[in-house]
Design a protein around this motif. Structure first.
Motif, mmCIF file in Angstrom:
data_model
loop_
_atom_site.group_PDB
_atom_site.id
_atom_site.type_symbol
_atom_site.label_atom_id
_atom_site.label_comp_id
_atom_site.label_asym_id
_atom_site.label_seq_id
_atom_site.Cartn_x
_atom_site.Cartn_y
_atom_site.Cartn_z
ATOM 1 N N PHE A 40 0.870 -1.180 -0.010
ATOM 2 C CA PHE A 40 0.086 0.147 -0.011
ATOM 3 C C PHE A 40 0.763 1.341 0.016
ATOM 4 O O PHE A 40 0.741 2.103 -0.885
ATOM 5 N N PHE A 79 0.828 3.706 -3.102
ATOM 6 C CA PHE A 79 0.352 5.221 -2.699
ATOM 7 C C PHE A 79 1.262 6.203 -2.831
ATOM 8 O O PHE A 79 1.138 7.259 -3.462
ATOM 9 N N GLN A 121 -5.188 7.643 -6.065
ATOM 10 C CA GLN A 121 -4.885 7.352 -4.671
ATOM 11 C C GLN A 121 -5.899 7.376 -3.603
ATOM 12 O O GLN A 121 -5.641 6.647 -2.496
ATOM 13 N N LEU A 142 -6.938 3.801 -3.852
ATOM 14 C CA LEU A 142 -6.016 2.885 -3.031
ATOM 15 C C LEU A 142 -6.313 3.068 -1.622
ATOM 16 O O LEU A 142 -6.251 1.827 -0.855
ATOM 17 N N SER A 171 -9.815 1.441 -0.708
ATOM 18 C CA SER A 171 -9.804 0.158 -0.411
ATOM 19 C C SER A 171 -8.794 -0.528 0.688
ATOM 20 O O SER A 171 -9.213 -1.637 1.290
ATOM 21 N N PHE A 172 -7.621 0.220 1.212
ATOM 22 C CA PHE A 172 -6.890 -0.186 2.023
ATOM 23 C C PHE A 172 -7.591 -0.090 3.501
ATOM 24 O O PHE A 172 -7.755 -1.213 4.260
#
Length: 65
Positions: free
Chosen positions: A25, A29, A46, A49, A52-53
């Motif tokens: 990640f 990122f 970004q 990402l 989703s994290f």
């Protein structure tokens, strides 16, 4: 191998997966645009990402408890 030793091996494996996911990640990122060459002037990739994290972390926490 007794049950306690099996539990320790499993815990260490899970911790390693968490560390790999966190490193991926941070790498994507921070430097994903330069590495993969995507254009992201509005930072939508970004944001996706990060979302989703966070959602993956929440789901992992919920399924663990």
């Amino acid at each position: 191998m007794n049950r306690r030793a099996i539990g320790l091996v499993r815990t260490e494996g899970i911790n390693m997966l968490v560390a790999i996911a966190a490193a991926m990640f941070v790498g994507l990122f921070g430097w994903g645009a330069q590495y993969f060459g995507w254009s992201d002037p509005e930072s939508k990739v970004q944001l996706a990402l990060f979302t989703s994290f966070v959602l993956g972390s929440v789901c992992g926490y919920k399924s663990k408890g």
